[in-house]
Enzyme design. Structure first.
Site: not given
Ligand code: NOJ
Length: 567
Positions: A99, A207, A266, A338-339
């Site tokens: 990430d 991210d 993302e 994870h969101d």
């Protein structure tokens, strides 16, 4: 013809290390825990692992607030353990993607500490510092430089008494935004990225990377009825210099590396037109994006305004993305990360038909054109958990929202209902390895409660069961590797107006696949406008234990048929 990119036939598995496997009993997952579970990944057959952040962090946002980009947080292990993990994954033919969180750092990062030290600090301009709004008293409500709200509630500005200025934080006040206008910032990030690549990793999941270029005048945003703050997103999402920055990053970091890499951006709010540019190989920016449209279809005014699910909206959205990236560019395919809440609870049935609907959802997603991502536990059919009251939630987004909304007069029960449905903690409950007390996740007290359904829903119970969700996902992964029409075929959406059945074809040369998914708990007739005969086609995938191919779909049935046309 150009050779096809390797990631078109790959499947990525996301690990959220905090919730995956704890090796030392402190209740928090760690890198040794992942090493101990490599067999799981090998069994599933995935090609790439994306690791959510494991860098040193005060953990205000569970590691998405990084205080040192070039080390490992002691909670997770150390660099030696990290190297061992990479070697272990590579030894099994699995690539590793890290990430990359560079829209912001932690406020405890050394760069920010220096920046904050004073107006004449050499790193002052590494972040977005601004004076109070003219005519106001600094530090008082309404004196913020603009009216933007943060994604985690409250103002997007934090007042710094020492200098009398404010810094911008689109997320928590402990996540100050880096100023990418400053070339030194960009250079420092690129140097750090090269350091990880030299260490042997195979790419980055970037991210909120389309937030790094902002409209530098930072104008006030629109304030919607009932809102306290303005919407800054038009000035932040895919801002003026975003393509320039991503191309520059590509040149400075990836050009000249001849081993296969995976670069995924993302990008909340990205449009399909912009995604086609971001992922056009000739422009050298990123390989694929995470877009958000399909995970917003059940949200009205903001994410806590939960709308009923309508399959037609989902098809319209995903269908448009398939068409928009058909000729050029590439997309990522995901239901979960994870969101996001767990998909089986969101678009499926987490009660009576949990297993069958989980398999149907997996089938529909994995048969699209794009690179599929599996989020830990999705391959077991893990569902949303039980959160009795606010004390069961851990996520800063949920906790802040509860505090702000109830202080503003919202009914606490209604707020909790929205958190239980959309909250990110649903994705973060511990991985369910077995049916024992703490699901095999830890011997200690888990940092967030285990979903009580682990007694039934767990990996150990599924490995050797030919009808399990895990075995089904394994087949889907195999199919992407073995069936070129899945990886490279054209996509055509069918039955766009049907509110119950998802239907499409994929075709490549002499092969045509027909994919059907019943998104309801009732038997549904399938009325295909195909004009051609699928009788006698091969049944490539089914989620029924005893399948009969008829003109109707059983509750939550998924069916993939294949026809091979002889030349
Ligand atoms: C997106 C990440 O996926 C999310 O978990 C995080 O809170 C924000 N970016 C801020 O880094």
């Amino acid at each position: 013809m150009q050779p096809e990119q390797w990631w078109k036939s790959a499947v990525v598995y996301q690990i959220y290390p905090r919730s995956f496997a704890d090796s030392d009993g402190d209740g928090v997952g760690d890198l040794r825990g992942v090493i101990n579970r490599l067999d799981h990944l090998e069994r599933l057959g995935v090609d790439v692992v994306w690791l959510s952040p494991v860098y040193p962090s005060p953990m205000d946002d569970n590691g998405y607030d990084i205080s040192d980009y070039q080390d490992i947080d002691p909670t997770f292990g150390d660099l030696d353990t990290f190297d061992e993990l990479v070697a272990g994954l590579h030894g099994r033919g699995i690539k590793v993607v890290m990430d990359l969180v560079v829209n912001h750092t932690s406020d405890e990062h050394a760069w920010f500490a220096e920046s904050r030290a004073g107006l004449d600090s050499p790193r002052r301009d590494w972040y977005w510092w601004r004076p109070a709004r003219p005519g106001t008293t600094p530090g008082t409500p309404g004196a913020e430089p603009n009216n933007w709200g943060s994604f985690f509630s409250g103002s997007a500005w934090q007042y710094d008494e020492r200098s009398g200025e404010y810094y911008l934080h689109l997320f928590s006040r402990k996540q100050p935004d880096l100023n990418w206008e400053n070339p030194e910032v960009r250079e420092a990030v690129y140097t750090m990225m090269r350091w990880w690549l030299d260490r042997g990793i195979d790419g980055f999941r970037m991210d909120v990377i389309n937030f790094i270029s902002k409209a530098t005048e930072l104008p006030d945003g629109e304030v919607r009825p009932g809102e306290l703050f303005g919407d800054g997103t038009p000035y932040v999402f895919s801002g003026p210099r975003i393509h320039e920055y991503l191309h520059e990053m590509h040149q400075r970091v990836f050009a000249g590396i001849d081993r296969p890499l995976l670069l995924v951006g993302e990008m909340p709010g990205v449009t399909v037109e912009d995604a086609a540019l971001f992922t056009d190989p000739d422009r050298a920016e990123v390989d694929m994006v995470f877009q958000f449209e399909h995970v917003g279809i059940d949200q009205g005014d903001g994410k806590w305004d939960v709308l009923p699910f309508d399959l037609r909206t989902l098809k319209a959205s995903l269908g448009r993305w398939q068409r928009g990236l058909a000729a050029r560019g590439w997309n990522s395919l995901y239901w979960n990360n994870h969101d996001q809440p767990r998909v089986v609870s969101r678009f499926g049935d987490d009660g009576e038909h949990r297993e069958r609907s989980a398999k149907m959802l997996g089938t529909v997603l994995h048969l699209h054109r794009g690179t599929p991502y599996i989020y830990q536990g999705e391959e077991l059919g893990m569902s949303n958990s039980v959160f009795h009251d606010i004390s069961a939630f851990r996520d800063i987004e949920a906790v802040n929202h509860y505090g702000h909304a109830t202080a503003a007069g919202a009914d606490p029960e209604q707020v909790l209902t929205a958190l239980r449905t959309m909250g990110r903690d649903n994705a973060r409950t511990p991985m369910q390895w077995d049916g024992t007390l703490r699901a095999g996740f830890t011997t200690g007290t888990p940092w967030i409660e285990v979903n009580p359904n682990h007694v039934e829903v767990n990996a150990a119970a599924q490995y050797d069961d030919k009808d399990s969700v895990f075995t089904h996902y394994r087949r889907l992964v195999d199919l992407r590797h073995s069936e070129p029409a899945v990886a490279y075929g054209d996509f055509t959406m069918l039955l766009e107006d049907d509110p119950h059945v998802y239907a499409f074809t994929r075709s490549l040369e002499g092969t045509e696949l027909l994919v059907l998914g019943n998104f309801t708990g009732e038997t549904r007739p399938v009325d295909l406008p195909l004009g051609t005969d699928w009788a006698g086609a091969e049944l490539l995938v089914t989620n029924l234990d005893d399948p009969h191919v008829t003109g109707a779909l059983a509750p939550w049935e998924a069916r993939v048929l294949a026809r091979r046309l002889s030349a």
